[in-house]
Design a protein around this motif. Structure first.
Motif, short mmCIF file in Angstrom:
data_model
loop_
_atom_site.label_atom_id
_atom_site.label_comp_id
_atom_site.label_asym_id
_atom_site.label_seq_id
_atom_site.Cartn_x
_atom_site.Cartn_y
_atom_site.Cartn_z
N ARG A 1 -36.56 42.61 68.74
CA ARG A 1 -37.80 43.16 68.20
C ARG A 1 -38.18 44.41 68.98
NH1 ARG A 1 -41.70 39.65 70.92
NH2 ARG A 1 -40.08 39.02 72.33
N ARG B 1 -43.92 42.41 79.87
CA ARG B 1 -43.97 42.52 78.41
C ARG B 1 -44.44 41.19 77.85
NH1 ARG B 1 -39.72 44.71 74.43
NH2 ARG B 1 -38.86 42.64 74.74
N PRO B 2 -45.38 41.20 76.90
CA PRO B 2 -45.80 39.92 76.32
C PRO B 2 -44.58 39.17 75.81
CG PRO B 2 -47.13 41.74 75.45
CD PRO B 2 -46.04 42.35 76.26
N ASN B 3 -44.41 37.91 76.22
CA ASN B 3 -43.23 37.16 75.79
C ASN B 3 -43.57 35.78 75.26
OD1 ASN B 3 -44.01 36.10 78.23
ND2 ASN B 3 -42.00 36.11 79.17
N PRO B 4 -44.45 35.72 74.23
CA PRO B 4 -44.67 34.42 73.61
C PRO B 4 -43.36 33.92 72.99
CG PRO B 4 -45.57 36.16 72.23
CD PRO B 4 -45.14 36.80 73.52
N PHE B 5 -43.23 32.60 72.85
CA PHE B 5 -42.02 32.06 72.22
C PHE B 5 -42.05 32.42 70.73
CE2 PHE B 5 -42.82 29.05 75.79
CZ PHE B 5 -41.74 29.44 76.56
N MET C 1 -47.22 32.21 85.62
CA MET C 1 -46.80 33.61 85.65
C MET C 1 -47.01 34.28 84.29
SD MET C 1 -43.27 35.17 87.13
CE MET C 1 -43.49 36.56 88.23
N GLU D 1 -36.35 37.06 79.18
CA GLU D 1 -37.78 36.88 79.46
C GLU D 1 -38.33 35.58 78.85
OE1 GLU D 1 -39.33 40.26 76.36
OE2 GLU D 1 -38.05 40.81 78.04
N LEU D 2 -37.69 35.11 77.76
CA LEU D 2 -38.14 33.84 77.19
C LEU D 2 -37.68 32.67 78.05
CD1 LEU D 2 -37.49 34.36 73.37
CD2 LEU D 2 -39.62 34.59 74.66
N ASN E 1 -42.90 32.14 92.93
CA ASN E 1 -42.70 30.94 92.10
C ASN E 1 -41.21 30.60 91.99
OD1 ASN E 1 -41.94 32.96 90.37
ND2 ASN E 1 -42.99 32.12 88.58
N ARG F 1 -41.93 37.54 92.35
CA ARG F 1 -41.06 36.49 91.79
C ARG F 1 -40.57 35.53 92.87
NH1 ARG F 1 -38.65 38.06 86.70
NH2 ARG F 1 -36.65 37.25 87.35
N THR G 1 -34.71 29.41 69.61
CA THR G 1 -34.72 30.86 69.44
C THR G 1 -33.44 31.33 68.75
OG1 THR G 1 -36.02 31.03 71.47
CG2 THR G 1 -35.04 33.06 70.64
N LEU H 1 -38.65 32.27 91.16
CA LEU H 1 -37.93 32.71 89.97
C LEU H 1 -36.58 33.34 90.34
CD1 LEU H 1 -38.88 32.10 87.23
CD2 LEU H 1 -39.83 34.38 87.01
N PHE I 1 -45.93 37.95 82.38
CA PHE I 1 -44.89 38.96 82.58
C PHE I 1 -45.33 40.34 82.09
CE2 PHE I 1 -43.02 34.85 82.67
CZ PHE I 1 -41.97 34.92 83.57
N GLU J 1 -37.24 32.87 81.24
CA GLU J 1 -38.12 32.90 82.41
C GLU J 1 -39.50 32.36 82.07
OE1 GLU J 1 -38.03 36.90 83.87
OE2 GLU J 1 -36.27 36.48 85.10
N ALA J 2 -39.99 32.70 80.86
CA ALA J 2 -41.30 32.19 80.45
C ALA J 2 -41.28 30.67 80.45
CB ALA J 2 -41.66 32.71 79.06
N SER K 1 -41.05 29.33 84.00
CA SER K 1 -42.26 29.58 84.77
C SER K 1 -43.41 28.67 84.34
CB SER K 1 -42.68 31.05 84.65
OG SER K 1 -43.28 31.27 83.39
N LEU K 2 -43.23 27.96 83.22
CA LEU K 2 -44.25 26.98 82.82
C LEU K 2 -43.92 25.59 83.38
CD1 LEU K 2 -44.72 28.04 79.11
CD2 LEU K 2 -46.46 28.15 80.89
N ARG L 1 -51.27 30.40 77.68
CA ARG L 1 -50.14 29.49 77.86
C ARG L 1 -50.01 29.11 79.34
NH1 ARG L 1 -44.48 32.12 76.18
NH2 ARG L 1 -44.88 33.33 78.06
N ALA L 2 -50.17 30.11 80.22
CA ALA L 2 -50.07 29.83 81.65
C ALA L 2 -51.28 29.02 82.12
CB ALA L 2 -49.96 31.14 82.43
#
Ligand SMILES: Nc1ncnc2c1ncn2[C@@H]1O[C@H](COP(=O)(O)OP(=O)(O)O)[C@@H](O)[C@H]1O
Ligand SMILES: [Mg+2]
Lengths: 274, 325
Positions: free
Chosen positions: B325, A110-114, A106, B207-208, A68, A65, B230, A70, A108, B210-211, B214-215, A178-179
Motif C-alpha cells: 500500500r 508509520r501507522p501499522n494497523p492490521f 509501542m 512492521e505488522l 521492549n 527498541r 495478512t 524488539l 511505530f 513487530e506490531a 509488541s502487543l 491498540r497499545a
C-alpha cells in the motif's frame, strides 16, 4: 521545587527527582559488533513524557527498541547494560518477553494497523493475544481504549469497518488505542507523527499530554518543537567519533531548550547541525 | 512495407543503415513474432475445440454425466463416451494434492522464512526447488514401485482400521489409488506452492510482525493471527497455481492411479483423471469418433486449467497490491 540553574518558573518540577518507571544503566546496542548507541544512562520518570532527540542515525530508534526487547528479532543485534522496568531487569530478570511487551506498549513511525482486521479487532488484538476471550470484557476495553485515543466518537458507528478505511491520523490513533487496550505501564512511540499532517500531529500531541496521567511515555522525535511541546524530560543523543550514538545531555525539557548544559546541545537546538 | 524492408536490407548490406530504419526492421521482426505467436495460440485452441465439436454434438451432456466409455466401432451411433469418472477423479486427486501441498507447503515456507536457523534455510529451500527439476515419470515410477506397496502394507490397513475407515476410505485392493495419485501430485506441486507462498510470507510487512509482537503476541500467535491472515489472498493464489499444475499432470498419474474408468469416491479405490485417460486411450482412438471425445475432455481440461491459472494470477497480484500500500 528544587532549583535548576537557568529556570525561574516557580511551577517548575524537576522530572529527574520523580520515581522512575524505567531505568537505563550503561545501555549499549550493537549490530554485528558495530556499536549503534553507547553507554546510555538515565531514568524515565513515571507518568511523564520523556523525549529522545538527536540527528538522524544517532540511535534514537535503536535505543527505544531496546526498551521492549524488539531487537531480540534482529539477527546480530546485541544489547548490553541494564534496563529496569520498576525493579525488574527486563533482560536478565526472567520476565517473559510476551509479558514484558504487554507491560511496555509501542507505537511505530508509520501507522501499522492490521490490514485484515476491523477497527474493533485491531483495538482488542493485544487483549486477545493475552488470552482475553470474553466479549463483554473486549467490548468494554475497545470502547475505553478508543476513547482514550480520541477516536471513539468518529468510529463507534463503524467498528466493523476495516482499519484501512481510516485516514492516516486515525490509523495512528487506532494504533495508540491498540497499545493502550493492553493497559501498559509504559508507551514507547517512535516518531509517531512523522507520517501525519499538522492537524493529526497536533491531536496526537495533545493526546500524549492527556495520556501521561495513566501511562509513562517515551517518544522519539526529530522535531525539536514537538519535544519542547510535549515532553517533561529530554535526552539528546549525538553520534560520537566512531558514529555510535552517545548521550550528550539528559535534562528537564524546559532547561534543555532554554539553558542547555552542553555546548553541543546548544548547537543542535539552534540548528547548527543535524 | 515490402519495398521498405528491401530498402533496409539493401542499406544493411551496404553497411550504412540509418538508425530509424533499423528500428523499423527490429519492430517489424518483434511484431511478426508476437503476431505469429498469437496465431499459433488461436489455432491451437481453435483446433482443439473444432475436433471436440463432433463429440459434443453426438454425446451432448453425456460427456459430462456419463460413466461408460464404449466405442461403437463401425457404427458410431452406438458409441458412448461419458467423462464423469475422469472429471471426479481429476477433482478428487487434485483436492487431495492441494490439501496436502497447502498444509505441508505453508509449514515449509514458514520454516524457511521465519523459523529455521539460516544455514538450514538454504538447505531446505534448495531441496524443495530441486523437487521441481525431477522429471514427472520419475515421480510416477517411484510412486508405483515404492509408495504403492507401502499403501498396501501400511497406509491402507491403517486407514481401514480407523472407525468407519472402510466406509470413508474404501477397502485397499491395490496400492494404485486416488489417494496415491493425490499424494504424488502433492509432492510434484509442492515446489510451485512453496515458491509463491514463500514470496507471499516474505512480503508480509515486517512492521505488522513487530506490531503483533509488541502487543505481547507469541511467535505462534504472530504466525496464526498476523502473518497467515495478512497473506491469505496470496496463499490462495499459490494454491490455485499449484491446483492448475495438478489438474494437468499426466505421466505420473497414469502410473499411480490404477487407470480404471470407475466412478469412485473413496481415496483407497483406483480411478482415472482427464489427463491420464486422454494419454492412455490415445493410441486406440486415433482416427475414430473416440478421438473427438478425447478432444472434448481435453478442451474441458484446458478450460479448467486456464480458469484456475487466471484466478491464481488475480489473487497473487491482489496480494501484492495489498501489502504494497
Ligand atoms: N537492524 C539494524 N542492523 C544494522 N544496523 C542498524 C540496524 N538498525 C539500526 N542500525 C544502525 O544504527 C544506527 C542508528 O540508527 P537509528 O537507531 O535508526 O537512528 P535514529 O532513529 O536516531 O535515526 C544507524 O547507523 C543504523 O544504520
Ligand atoms: Mg529513527
Amino acid at each position: 521545587m528544587t532549583s535548576v540553574s537557568g529556570i525561574t518558573d516557580p511551577q517548575f518540577e524537576d522530572p529527574r527527582l520523580l520515581p522512575a518507571a524505567m531505568s537505563l544503566r550503561d545501555v549499549s546496542v550493537a549490530f554485528h559488533g558495530r556499536v549503534a548507541v553507547r553507554d546510555v544512562t538515565f531514568d524515565v520518570p513515571a507518568n511523564r513524557v520523556t523525549a529522545l532527540i538527536g540527528p538522524s542515525g544517532s540511535g534514537k530508534t535503536t535505543l527505544l527498541r531496546s526498551l521492549n526487547r524488539l531487537h531480540d528479532l534482529t539477527k546480530g543485534a546485541s544489547v548490553s547494560g541494564t534496563i529496569l522496568l520498576g525493579d525488574t531487569d527486563i533482560y536478565q530478570g526472567g520476565i517473559p518477553t510476551t509479558v514484558l511487551r504487554s507491560r511496555i506498549g509501542m507505537v511505530f513511525q508509520r501507522p501499522n494497523p492490521f490490514p485484515t482486521m476491523t477497527i474493533y479487532e485491531n483495538a482488542v488484538a493485544g487483549l486477545r493475544f493475552n488470552g482475553v476471550k470474553k466479549k463483554s470484557v473486549l467490548d468494554a476495553a475497545a470502547e475505553s481504549a478508543l476513547t482514550s485515543a480520541d477516536l471513539w466518537d468518529s468510529v463507534k458507528q463503524r467498528l466493523n469497518a476495516h482499519a484501512a478505511t481510516l485516514s492516516g491520523g486515525e490509523q495512528q490513533r487506532l494504533c495508540i488505542a491498540r497499545a493502550l487496550a493492553v493497559e501498559p505501564e509504559v508507551l514507547l512511540m517512535d516518531e509517531p507523527t512523522s507520517a501525519l499532517d499538522p492537524i493529526s500531529t497536533k491531536r496526537i500531541e495533545e493526546l500524549m499530554v492527556e495520556l501521561k496521567k495513566r501511562v509513562t511515555i517515551v517518544i522519539v522525535t526529530h522535531n525539536m518543537q514537538q519535544a519542547a511541546r510535549v515532553s517533561d524530560l529530554t535526552a539528546f543523543l549525538l553520534m560520537g567519533e566512531d558514529r555510535a550514538g552517545e548521550q550528550i545531555e539528559v535534562s528537564p525539557t524546559l532547561k534543555l531548550f532554554s539553558a542547555p548544559e552542553d555546548q553541543r546541545t546548544l548547537d543542535y537546538i539552534q540548528g547548527r547541525f543535524g | 512495407m515490402t519495398s521498405n524492408t528491401s530498402t533496409d536490407l539493401r542499406q544493411a548490406a551496404e553497411g550504412h543503415r540509418p538508425s530509424a530504419a533499423s528500428r523499423g526492421v527490429y519492430e517489424y521482426v518483434v511484431l511478426s513474432a508476437a503476431g505469429l505467436f498469437a496465431i499459433i495460440s488461436l489455432y491451437f485452441v481453435g483446433s482443439i475445440v473444432w475436433q471436440a465439436l463432433p463429440a459434443i454434438r453426438h454425446q451432448g451432456l453425456y460427456l459430462l454425466t456419463g460413466t461408460s466409455w464404449v466405442s461403437g466401432g463401425a457404427t458410431p451411433a452406438l458409441s458412448k463416451f461419458g467423462g464423469l469418472s475422469m472429471i471426479t477423479g481429476t477433482i478428487e486427486t487434485s483436492l487431495i494434492a492441494i490439501v496436502i501441498a497447502v498444509v505441508v507447503g505453508t509449514g515449509t515456507s514458514l520454516a524457511i522464512n521465519l523459523l529455521l536457523p539460516s544455514w538450514m534455510r538454504t538447505i531446505a529451500a534448495t531441496t524443495v526447488e530441486l523437487l521441481a527439476a525431477i522429471p514427472s515419470v520419475v515421480y510416477g515410477v517411484w510412486g508405483m514401485l515404492v509408495l504403492a506397496p507401502l499403501v498396501i502394507s501400511t497406509v491402507g490397513p491403517f486407514l481401514n482400521s480407523l472407525p468407519g475407515g472402510n466406509a470413508v476410505f474404501g477397502t485397499v485392493v491395490a496400492g494404485q489409488s486416488l489417494l496415491l495419485a493425490g499424494f504424488v501430485l502433492a509432492i510434484m506441486v509442492l515446489p510451485t506452492y512453496v515458491a509463491i507462498s514463500r514470496e507471499v510470507i516474505g512480503a508480509v510487512p515486517h512492521e505488522l510482525i513487530e506490531a503483533s509482537l509488541s502487543l505481547g503476541a507469541t511467535r505462534w500467535q504472530t504466525i496464526w493471527k498476523t502473518i497467515l491472515p495478512t497473506g491469505r489472498v496470496g496463499l490462495l493464489g499459490a494454491g490455485a497455481l499449484a491446483l492448475g499444475r495438478a489438474l494437468g499432470e499426466t505421466v505420473a498419474v497414469v502410473l499411480v492411479i490404477g487407470q480404471v474408468n470407475q466412478l469412485n469416491f473413496r481415496p483407497l479405490q483406483p480411478g482415472v483423471t482427464l489427463a491420464s485417460w486422454i494419454a492412455s486411450q490415445w493410441g486406440e482412438a486415433i482416427g475414430s469418433d473416440q478421438m473427438n471425445a478425447l478432444f472434448a475432455l481435453g478442451a474441458l481440461l484446458m478450460a479448467a486449467s486456464l480458469g484456475v491459472s487466471f484466478i491464481s494470477t488475480r489473487l497473487v497480484s491482489r496480494q501484492r497490491s495489498l501489502v504494497n500500500r
